[in-house]
Design a protein around this motif. Structure first.
Motif, PDB file in Angstrom:
ATOM      1  N   ASP A  61       0.869  -1.492   0.091  1.00 47.76           N
ATOM      2  CA  ASP A  61       0.455   0.501   0.189  1.00 47.76           C
ATOM      3  C   ASP A  61       1.204   1.193   0.136  1.00 47.76           C
ATOM      4  O   ASP A  61       0.420   2.778  -0.677  1.00 47.76           O
ATOM      5  N   ASN A  62       2.022   1.035   0.910  1.00 46.99           N
ATOM      6  CA  ASN A  62       2.493   2.356   0.444  1.00 46.99           C
ATOM      7  C   ASN A  62       3.102   3.206  -0.637  1.00 46.99           C
ATOM      8  O   ASN A  62       3.220   4.171  -1.186  1.00 46.99           O
ATOM      9  N   ASP A  63       4.111   2.149  -1.497  1.00 44.70           N
ATOM     10  CA  ASP A  63       5.324   3.238  -2.118  1.00 44.70           C
ATOM     11  C   ASP A  63       4.847   1.533  -3.523  1.00 44.70           C
ATOM     12  O   ASP A  63       6.120   1.570  -4.129  1.00 44.70           O
ATOM     13  N   SER A  64       3.317   0.875  -3.595  1.00 40.37           N
ATOM     14  CA  SER A  64       3.615   0.697  -5.109  1.00 40.37           C
ATOM     15  C   SER A  64       3.343   1.143  -5.731  1.00 40.37           C
ATOM     16  O   SER A  64       2.236   2.103  -5.727  1.00 40.37           O
ATOM     17  N   HIS A  65       3.218   0.653  -6.832  1.00 39.92           N
ATOM     18  CA  HIS A  65       2.617   1.697  -8.295  1.00 39.92           C
ATOM     19  C   HIS A  65       2.439   0.996  -9.175  1.00 39.92           C
ATOM     20  O   HIS A  65       2.610  -0.025  -9.462  1.00 39.92           O
ATOM     21  N   VAL A  83      -0.562   6.693  -8.964  1.00 42.19           N
ATOM     22  CA  VAL A  83       0.362   6.162  -7.539  1.00 42.19           C
ATOM     23  C   VAL A  83      -0.778   6.384  -6.710  1.00 42.19           C
ATOM     24  O   VAL A  83      -2.078   7.456  -7.230  1.00 42.19           O
ATOM     25  N   LEU A  84      -1.808   5.533  -6.396  1.00 38.57           N
ATOM     26  CA  LEU A  84      -2.463   5.145  -5.821  1.00 38.57           C
ATOM     27  C   LEU A  84      -1.725   5.333  -3.871  1.00 38.57           C
ATOM     28  O   LEU A  84      -0.756   4.337  -4.045  1.00 38.57           O
ATOM     29  N   VAL A  85      -2.562   6.395  -3.233  1.00 34.87           N
ATOM     30  CA  VAL A  85      -1.593   6.034  -1.674  1.00 34.87           C
ATOM     31  C   VAL A  85      -2.283   5.491  -1.139  1.00 34.87           C
ATOM     32  O   VAL A  85      -1.680   5.013   0.112  1.00 34.87           O
ATOM     33  N   ASN A  86      -3.756   5.326  -0.704  1.00 33.48           N
ATOM     34  CA  ASN A  86      -5.004   5.363   0.386  1.00 33.48           C
ATOM     35  C   ASN A  86      -5.624   4.539  -0.942  1.00 33.48           C
ATOM     36  O   ASN A  86      -6.424   4.203  -1.975  1.00 33.48           O
ATOM     37  N   THR A  87      -6.182   3.830   0.240  1.00 32.45           N
ATOM     38  CA  THR A  87      -8.112   3.126  -0.288  1.00 32.45           C
ATOM     39  C   THR A  87      -8.824   3.961  -1.006  1.00 32.45           C
ATOM     40  O   THR A  87      -9.836   3.528  -1.785  1.00 32.45           O
ATOM     41  N   GLN A  89      -8.786   6.122  -2.608  1.00 34.08           N
ATOM     42  CA  GLN A  89      -7.964   7.306  -4.308  1.00 34.08           C
ATOM     43  C   GLN A  89      -8.033   5.563  -5.136  1.00 34.08           C
ATOM     44  O   GLN A  89      -8.680   5.275  -6.310  1.00 34.08           O
ATOM     45  N   TRP A  93     -10.898   5.021  -8.307  1.00 34.27           N
ATOM     46  CA  TRP A  93      -9.770   4.951  -9.480  1.00 34.27           C
ATOM     47  C   TRP A  93      -9.912   3.447 -10.113  1.00 34.27           C
ATOM     48  O   TRP A  93     -10.820   3.546 -10.992  1.00 34.27           O
TER      49      TRP A  93
END
Length: 778
Positions: A61-65, A83-87, A89, A93
């Protein structure tokens, strides 16, 4: 869905219904279904876009692209990195991505829906036009139906008019046909009363047939006006026509008779032959010529014999024919039968007269068939002709039958009529000789009556009231003479058998044998019972006279012999010798009159059962007599008398001795009061005066002498009277039994009261030797 906002139209439902109907009426084949299934399988899973084929399973969840497409990249089919930062988003998306995919997916369907909507609008317009066209077609169809209905009504009216016209035509024709029967009255009347009308006219028979049709029609329709008047007039014309037929038939028959009589007179032949010479050719051959002239009319009458008028005229024609034929042949037949009676005896007269009449009947029947073909089979048709001819023979025979008293002659006459004439000749020519049967049966009945009377007279005079001569009762001398005569005769010569019989027995057997086949069974039964009864009484009376003349044993054997013969001779007659006699009994009247005279009963007391009618009514008493049973009873009684007399003749001393011994022993056992008598009876049996060994030996000697001397004489007489060995054995068997039983009783008494030496001195024969000695006598 975009389809939810589509306008509602009737084209959609019609299109769907059309598609459903099309799918039902034009189903896909199996190959087409397989192709559709293959296409469906090919497009079932769409592949991901190339820019999305990456590993999405890392879960960081943190640094996945994550590489997600945007809306613009979807249209351009390009990959965009996001870039998805949180749920939140991610959900946003994902929502955008899902919306983009739905938009991309529904775009082509929306286009297709728009296309369908445009086409539905077009179809609605076309369907509206079609509805207008259909409405116009329905209106046209209704107009056509109206026109067709009016046309059918017009056709039905025409058909009814045609049927009415045909009915009126048929009614007119039926009325005309019915009126024709009434209109025929004038036509038929004119023709029948015409001067030219006669039987020979060719219009006569057709007019007669038409007249019968008119009469039948008027008779079957009495409801028509004046039908009774027309019926009377028609019947008057019919009576006139039938009268013309009768006159014509009579004229033709008289003309034929006159011609035959003239020919006979011209020939000058004598009347002594009927079936030969001129009479046969003239009376029959020339008379047949008249049949050809009368045959059409007579056949027409016979064809209508179902109507009573024609039955009467046909019967009248039969009578006229028989009268004319009788006038021609009666004198010839009478003369011929009279000649028979002068030259021949009664039996020959009967045979010749019947044969002659049968010949006449056959010829007359053949001639009658030429005139009346259909009615010639009726027995009564020729009766007016045949009966008078038969009467001539009957009138000749009856006086001779009344004066005939010989049973043999009467039996011969009965056989001639019953067997030869009625049994053979009439059955062989039954159709043509039927008319003779009543007269022949009448003659046979007279013969039976005379035969019955003579038979009763014969039974009364020759059997019941027979008075025997000395020679008739000369027994056993007659049997001895017959035995000597028969020894010189051949074995088959039975002429002397009847000479040994008592005359009433011979007359009885002879009479019954003659009458058996001549008389009716009921009549013969009464005569047979009477003859057997009187014969039995006569034999019994004769046996008493023989017993006085010769000996009792001769009388007994005489009776046994003749009763056995009589029983044997009547056995073949298949009848019952039982007759019931009825007689009136007035014996109760005397008692009733006495009660009336004493005042105990009233003559006019009708209220009680003892009224005048009941009191003076006789009683009917019935008694049944069976001659055969009476015969058996008499035979049994005579045989028992003979057996007892023969037994007494041989063993009477023994029987007397056994009786005395039995009486003595009974007196001792009863214990009488007389002391002196008891002392005498108490002695031993051998000390009794009548039972000493010497007395016993003497009685045994008497019995032995009787067995050796008297019994053979009895057997000799039995052989003389009874020729059948089995009969003698049956009669001798009880005699032998009685003799043996008497010896057995005596031996039993001797053994109990006498010593062995005394028994030996008496000379008693053993039972075995006695039986052997008796058997040797047979």
């Amino acid at each position: 869905m975009a389809t939810a906002n589509l306008p509602k139209s009737g084209a959609i439902s019609r299109g769907y219904n059309f598609a459903s109907t099309w799918d039902q009426n034009a189903p896909l084949t199996d190959e087409q279904h397989a192709a559709i299934s293959a296409l469906s399988s090919a497009v079932a899973e769409r592949p991901f876009p190339p820019n999305l084929i990456q590993d999405q399973s890392t879960g960081k969840d943190n640094d996945s692209h994550v590489l997600v497409p945007t809306s613009d990249s979807v249209d351009d089919v390009a990959a965009v990195d996001a870039v998805l930062v949180n749920t939140h988003q991610f959900y946003k998306w994902f929502w955008d991505l899902e919306s983009a995919m739905k938009s991309e997916t529904e775009e082509k369907y929306n286009l297709y829906v728009n296309t369908l909507v445009e086409r539905l609008q077009i179809c609605d317009g076309i369907l509206n036009q079609v509805d207008d066209t259909l409405n116009l077609f329905d209106e046209l169809q209704m107009l056509h139906q109206t026109v067709a209905t009016k046309t059918k009504a017009l056709h039905d009216a025409c058909d009814r008019l045609l049927l009415e016209k045909q009915r009126l035509i048929d009614f007119a024709e039926a009325l005309r046909s019915k009126l024709n029967y009434f209109d025929e009255l004038e036509n038929v009347s004119t023709n029948f009363y015409s001067a030219n009308m006669n039987i020979g006219n060719g219009q006569f028979l057709p007019l007669l047939k038409r007249l019968d049709e008119c009469i039948s029609y008027v008779e079957s329709n009495p409801q028509y006006a004046e039908s009774a008047v027309y019926l009377v007039k028609f019947r008057q014309l019919q009576s006139r026509a039938l009268g013309m037929i009768r006159s014509h038939v009579l004229s033709v028959l008289r003309g034929a008779s006159s011609q035959v009589q003239s020919a006979i007179r011209d020939s000058g032949s004598s009347k002594n032959s009927f079936s030969e010479g001129v009479e046969a050719s003239v009376i029959y051959v020339r008379f047949k010529a008249a049949a050809s002239e009368l045959k059409p009319v007579l056949e027409e009458i016979e064809s209508r014999s179902s109507r009573k008028e024609y039955v009467q005229i046909l019967s009248e024609c039969h009578r006229l024919y028989c009268e004319q034929r009788l006038s021609l042949i009666k004198s010839i037949v009478q003369h011929r039968i009279t000649e028979f009676s002068r030259k021949e005896a009664l039996s020959s007269l009967t045979r010749s007269g019947c044969a002659y009449l049968m010949q006449v009947c056959q010829l007359e029947h053949q001639l009658f068939a030429h005139f009346f073909r259909s009615s010639s089979q009726e027995d009564s048709s020729l009766a007016p002709l045949i009966d008078p001819l038969c009467t001539y023979l009957y009138d000749i025979l009856r006086p001779k039958l009344i004066h005939e008293a010989n049973l043999d002659a009467l039996c011969e006459l009965a056989d001639i009529l019953k067997i030869e004439v009625l049994g053979e000749q009439l059955n062989r020519h039954c159709e043509s000789l039927t008319g003779l049967r009543p007269t022949l049966q009448r003659i046979l009945a007279d013969i039976h009556e005379r035969l019955t009377f003579c038979a009763r007279t014969h039974i009364r005079d020759q059997i019941a009231n027979y008075r025997p001569t000395e020679e008739d009762l000369d027994y056993p001398a007659r049997l001895e003479r017959s035995t000597e005569t028969s020894s010189d005769a051949t074995v088959d010569d039975n002429s002397d058998i009847f000479k040994t019989w008592y005359p009433p027995l011979e007359k009885t057997v002879s009479c019954l044998s003659k009458l058996y086949h001549c008389l009716e069974p009921t009549v013969f039964t009464g005569l047979a019972q009477e003859a057997v009864e009187f014969c039995s009484i006569s034999i019994q009376n004769a046996s008493k006279l023989v017993a006085k003349r010769s000996s009792t044993m001769d009388g007994q054997l005489f009776l046994v012999k003749h009763i056995l013969i009589l029983r044997e001779q009547i056995a073949p007659f298949d009848i019952e010798f039982s007759v019931t006699h009825k007689e009136l009994d007035f014996s109760h009247l005397l008692d009733h009159l006495r009660r009336i005279l004493r005042g105990q009963a009233s003559l006019f007391d009708w209220s009680r059962s003892s009224s005048l009618a009941r009191s003076f009514s006789p009683r009917v008493l019935e008694s049944q007599i069976d001659a055969r049973k009476e015969l058996e009873k008499s035979l049994k009684a005579t045989c028992e008398e003979f057996i007892m007399s023969t037994t007494k003749l041989v063993v009477d001393p023994m029987l007397s001795f056994v009786t005395k011994v039995t009486a003595v022993k009974h007196a001792l056992s009863s214990g009488g009061q007389d002391q002196k008598l008891n002392s005498v009876l108490a002695k031993p049996l051998k000390d009794q005066a009548f039972a000493t060994p010497e007395k016993v030996a003497e009685l045994i000697q008497k019995v032995t002498v009787a067995i050796q001397q008297d019994l053979p004489k009895v057997m000799t007489k039995m052989k003389l009277y009874l020729q059948n060995p089995s009969t003698r054995m049956i009669l001798f068997k009880p005699i032998k039994t009685n003799i043996v039983e008497a010896h057995a009783q005596l031996q039993s008494l001797i053994k109990s009261d006498y010593s062995a030496e005394e028994m030996e001195s008496m000379g008693m024969v053993s039972l075995q030797d006695l039986q052997a000695q008796l058997d040797s006598l047979l």
